[in-house]
Design a protein around this motif. Structure first.
Motif, short mmCIF file in Angstrom:
data_model
loop_
_atom_site.label_atom_id
_atom_site.label_comp_id
_atom_site.label_asym_id
_atom_site.label_seq_id
_atom_site.Cartn_x
_atom_site.Cartn_y
_atom_site.Cartn_z
N SER A 1 -78.83 7.98 -26.12
CA SER A 1 -78.13 7.76 -27.41
C SER A 1 -78.07 6.14 -27.67
O SER A 1 -78.18 5.58 -26.45
N GLU A 2 -78.57 5.65 -28.63
CA GLU A 2 -78.66 4.23 -28.73
C GLU A 2 -77.03 3.46 -28.58
O GLU A 2 -76.23 4.27 -29.37
N TYR A 3 -76.93 2.48 -28.12
CA TYR A 3 -75.69 1.94 -28.04
C TYR A 3 -75.72 0.31 -27.87
O TYR A 3 -76.94 -0.08 -27.53
N ASP B 1 -87.66 4.46 -21.67
CA ASP B 1 -86.27 4.30 -21.56
C ASP B 1 -85.76 3.00 -22.42
O ASP B 1 -86.75 2.18 -22.56
N ASP B 2 -84.60 2.73 -22.33
CA ASP B 2 -84.03 1.75 -23.18
C ASP B 2 -83.79 0.68 -22.04
O ASP B 2 -83.96 0.74 -20.86
N GLY B 3 -83.81 -0.75 -22.42
CA GLY B 3 -83.61 -1.51 -21.61
C GLY B 3 -84.18 -2.94 -21.93
O GLY B 3 -83.90 -3.88 -21.67
N CYS C 1 -89.36 5.01 -34.87
CA CYS C 1 -90.75 4.86 -33.79
C CYS C 1 -89.63 4.70 -32.60
O CYS C 1 -90.16 5.10 -31.59
N HIS C 2 -88.63 4.22 -32.38
CA HIS C 2 -87.80 4.10 -31.12
C HIS C 2 -87.52 5.39 -30.66
O HIS C 2 -87.75 5.67 -29.34
N GLU C 3 -87.02 6.42 -31.55
CA GLU C 3 -86.65 7.85 -31.00
C GLU C 3 -87.74 8.28 -30.66
O GLU C 3 -87.70 9.29 -29.62
N ILE C 4 -88.77 8.35 -31.40
CA ILE C 4 -90.01 9.06 -31.01
C ILE C 4 -90.71 8.55 -29.89
O ILE C 4 -91.11 9.48 -28.80
N LEU C 5 -90.35 7.21 -29.37
CA LEU C 5 -90.97 6.84 -27.86
C LEU C 5 -90.29 7.28 -26.76
O LEU C 5 -90.73 7.46 -25.82
N HIS C 6 -88.84 7.64 -27.08
CA HIS C 6 -88.21 8.22 -26.10
C HIS C 6 -88.82 9.68 -25.76
O HIS C 6 -88.76 10.08 -24.59
N THR C 7 -89.33 10.39 -26.87
CA THR C 7 -90.08 11.66 -26.62
C THR C 7 -91.18 11.55 -25.64
O THR C 7 -91.94 12.61 -25.48
ZN LIG Z 1 -83.17 4.19 -27.30
#
Ligand SMILES: [Zn+2]
Ligand SMILES: [Zn+2]
Lengths: 218, 177
Positions: free
Chosen positions: A47-49, B146-148, B136-142
């Motif tokens: 989830s984005e935050y 990872d975020d960061g 684009c961001h959510e599709i890269l999660h698939t």
């Molecule tokens: Zn994300």
């Protein structure tokens, strides 16, 4: 330190079906066993935050920081925009200590949390882990960084929350010996800085309180 | 090795902000063919988000990386080797903290995922460019991201919903042949 997601709920189900449960203990890792023990199937979600670099930044960006325990899950609302349905509960907590902001011990504050899926029959399904974090359960002691809920949000909730969680870096369980612990998944894999919540894990509540008060006063 | 060098260069270039690395250590797609369809239960989401999903899948993922994409018209089909569509997307009024979410709905053994649910936060005030970045961001999660990071591109904050060299290096490192 990185908590690897080694197996999966569907694989677990498959294993259970194939072995009739006999070999389960031998087939899953310690983390998976813990998950089976403390209640039912889970589903993992990113989830984005908003991210913060320091405790000070996170405290300044919050309206209220409290130590409290979860009183109950009040009814919230259902998400049903797509293929699956899920329940957003209103987590009500009784404040034990105010670390920053305008509230008093004994006050009840609340925030929305998407807790679990809803099965077609309307019963709760899999528990949702958001960025690794379990829904704060009734009775649980926690420290949470909150913001006031904007008037245009959660209007359809049965019990409308007073606040929302400012960032998933600011949700901590409190251990018996008074130390805060984040359940956030650590994706840093040894390169770069772990997320703030993880970096603050292990801090004593008195020390966290002191640093938050200092940031709020600055 | 090329990837490592490239990432090293990027890390140096982005040295003005604190080094918060991201990696492709999330669950990744079950193959280099990434199929998608619209799983919305609310028809008004489709004209808003549908073209953007198509744009990202065609013009970012398919055109710039080793991953092939295809829009399909099924959710499940037993005759196929990978019977579930890889991505089912929709939009919803999500609770705060607001932001898109990606869920592995059908995890496979190891750390692959058979079927993803991608849900965009339905914010009517959001400008089109902001939506494209979120898609684009959510599709890269698939694909396992990872975020960061904070070096731009689709994972590192955009803002315009375009893959950068860092994103592409990770994707091709994972799915390239
Ligand atoms: Zn994300
Ligand atoms: Zn689905």
């Amino acid at each position: 330190m990185a908590q690897k997601r080694t197996s999966s709920s569907s694989r677990r189900l498959f294993v259970l079906m194939v072995t009739a449960g006999i070999l389960v203990a031998g087939c899953v890792g310690a983390g998976e066993r813990a998950r089976l023990e403390d209640g039912g199937e889970v589903i993992e979600r990113t989830s984005e935050y908003e991210r913060f670099e320091s405790l000070e930044e996170m405290a300044v960006a919050s309206d209220l920081v409290v130590l409290g325990h979860v009183q109950r899950w009040a009814p919230g609302r259902t998400l049903s925009g797509g293929e699956t349905r899920s329940e957003v509960v209103t987590v009500q907590i009784i404040i034990d200590q105010v670390l920053a902001g305008d509230a008093r011990p004994g006050d009840v504050v609340s925030f929305p949390w998407e807790a679990h899926e809803l099965r077609p029959d309307g019963e709760p399904g899999r528990t949702i882990l958001v960025e690794g974090i379990r829904p704060p359960a009734p009775g649980q002691e926690l420290v949470v960084f909150l913001r006031e809920l904007p008037p245009d949000q959660e209007r359809d909730a049965v019990v409308r929350p007073t606040h929302y969680v400012a960032t998933f870096d600011g949700v901590f369980t409190v251990t018996e010996n008074g130390v805060v612990r984040s359940e956030l998944q650590d994706f840093s894999e040894g390169e770069g800085l772990p997320r703030l919540g993880i970096r603050l894990t292990g801090l004593r509540i008195e020390e966290l309180s002191r640093q938050v008060a200092q940031a709020a006063g600055s | 090795m090329v990837v490592a060098i490239l990432l090293g260069v990027l890390a140096t270039a982005g040295a003005s902000s604190p080094a918060i690395a991201h990696d492709f250590s999330g669950r990744y797609a079950d193959s280099s063919l990434h199929t998608w369809w619209n799983g919305s239960a609310r028809s008004y989401d489709v004209p808003v988000w549908g073209p953007m999903v198509a744009d990202i899948m065609d013009n970012e993922i398919e055109r710039k990386t080793a991953v092939r994409t295809a829009k399909v018209s099924y959710h499940y089909r037993s005759g196929l080797r990978y019977p579930y569509v890889d991505i089912s997307w929709w939009a919803d009024d999500l609770p705060a903290p607001k932001g898109g979410k990606t869920t592995c709905e059908r995890p496979l053994s190891g750390s692959a995922c058979d079927h993803w649910h991608v849900v965009f936060d339905d914010d009517p005030g959001q400008p089109v460019d902001g939506k494209r970045q979120k898609v684009c961001h959510e599709i890269l999660h698939t694909l396992g991201a990872d975020d960061g990071s904070n070096d731009g591109g689709c994972i590192g904050g955009g803002p315009e919903g375009k893959l950068n060299a860092h994103d592409i290096a990770h994707i091709n490192g994972k799915y390239g042949r």
